[in-house]
Scaffold this active site. Structure first.
Site, PDB file in Angstrom:
ATOM      1  CB  CYS A  69      45.979  47.101  33.754  1.00  0.00           C
ATOM      2  SG  CYS A  69      46.970  47.529  35.194  1.00  0.00           S
ATOM      3  CB  CYS A 202      54.156  46.251  33.251  1.00  0.00           C
ATOM      4  SG  CYS A 202      53.547  47.939  33.485  1.00  0.00           S
TER       5      CYS A 202
END
Ligand code: DGL
Length: 298
Positions: A69, A202
């Site tokens: 992440c 992302c």
């Protein structure tokens, strides 16, 4: 057994590539669906939630956890390495992020090298970074890229609502409109010049990479973050083989865990991406201090 942690579904883009390329390893993936998305949360909450997720994976038996992440990596990775693990918490365990492998790939320079690297094989005049608000605000990409490629112009574009829409399985037309608007806003600042590279910063965004491809100029190369992470992890495990050592578990397995009370709903994009239905098991995480627990609040 290697742990992978993400706020929700996004890290599956990393998990799938790692599992395909490293079939001799076993992965445990934890998605914090209960608290996703992270991208607009205050930094101290991202740190607390990430630490709780990593601890949960350590408790599951993982010796190495990759923060799959960007937001968690940008905001929490260094803090967890320096202020937590280096101070003696969980001896023999480690946590790594995914910004370093991405910067290595974008700058064509090993992370350990922080000097300007020219000439380069591929142009790096303009590097676009599309990411969550918190990742953009952390400035980790422009800072780390400019150490190695000081002549590169790094243009960031926050896409605040995009990860949440992907997580919720929003229709393709909605996602297309949102991606198109963010790419248009990015290009407007470049006066008609095409970025040489676009980093989808992302882990949710590879799920809509085809939409980014459609809206970005054809000359812009899309950097594959999952491949960059796989390259880097292969190299890391070569240097630190004890993290890859089997602990009795079957090789090639990917266990999917979720902090959600029920297995999270699966949209068509996600199951198409994973190549079949996703079966998550619920897990109780270590509680994150300073973050309201939705289970207790409801
Ligand atoms: N998938 C994460 C990232 O790479 C976070 C998205 C979110 O939870 O907002 O940034």
């Amino acid at each position: 057994m290697i742990g992978l942690f993400d706020s929700g579904h996004g890290g599956l883009t990393i998990a799938r590539t790692l599992a395909e390329r490293m079939r001799h390893l076993t992965f445990v993936y934890l998605g914090d669906h209960r608290n996703a998305p992270y991208g607009e949360r205050p930094s101290q909450e991202v740190v607390a939630l990430t630490r709780a997720g990593v601890e949960t994976l350590f408790e599951q038996g993982c010796r190495l956890v990759i923060l799959a992440c960007n937001t968690a990596t940008a905001v929490a990775c260094r803090t967890l390495q320096r202020d937590w693990l280096a101070k003696g918490a969980w001896p023999g365990r480690n946590v790594l992020g995914i910004v370093a492998p991405t910067v290595e790939a974008a700058t064509q320079t090993p992370w350990a090298v922080t000097e300007p690297q020219y000439p380069q094989k591929y142009r790096t005049d303009i590097i676009a970074v599309l990411a969550t608000t918190r990742t953009v605000e952390s400035a980790v990409y422009p800072e780390e890229i400019s150490k190695r490629c000081p002549r590169a112009r790094v243009v960031q574009q926050a896409c605040p609502e995009l990860a949440g829409l992907i997580e919720a399985g929003a229709p393709e037309a909605v996602l297309d409109e949102v991606v198109g608007a963010h790419v248009a806003a990015l290009l407007e600042r470049l006066d008609g010049r095409a970025p040489d590279w676009a980093i989808l910063g992302c882990t949710h965004y590879p799920l809509v990479a085809h939409l980014f491809r459609r809206h970005l100029p054809p000359a812009t190369r899309l950097l594959s973050q999952p491949d960059a992470v796989a390259d880097s992890l292969e190299d890391y495990l070569h240097r630190h083989p004890h993290y890859a050592a089997a602990g009795g578990e079957a090789a090639g397995e990917v266990r999917l865990l979720s902090t959600g009370a029920a297995p999270p709903s699966v949209g068509p994009i996600l199951s198409a991406f994973w190549g079949g239905p996703l079966a998550f098991a619920s897990v109780d995480t270590v509680s994150a201090t300073g973050v309201q627990d939705k289970r207790r609040a409801n």
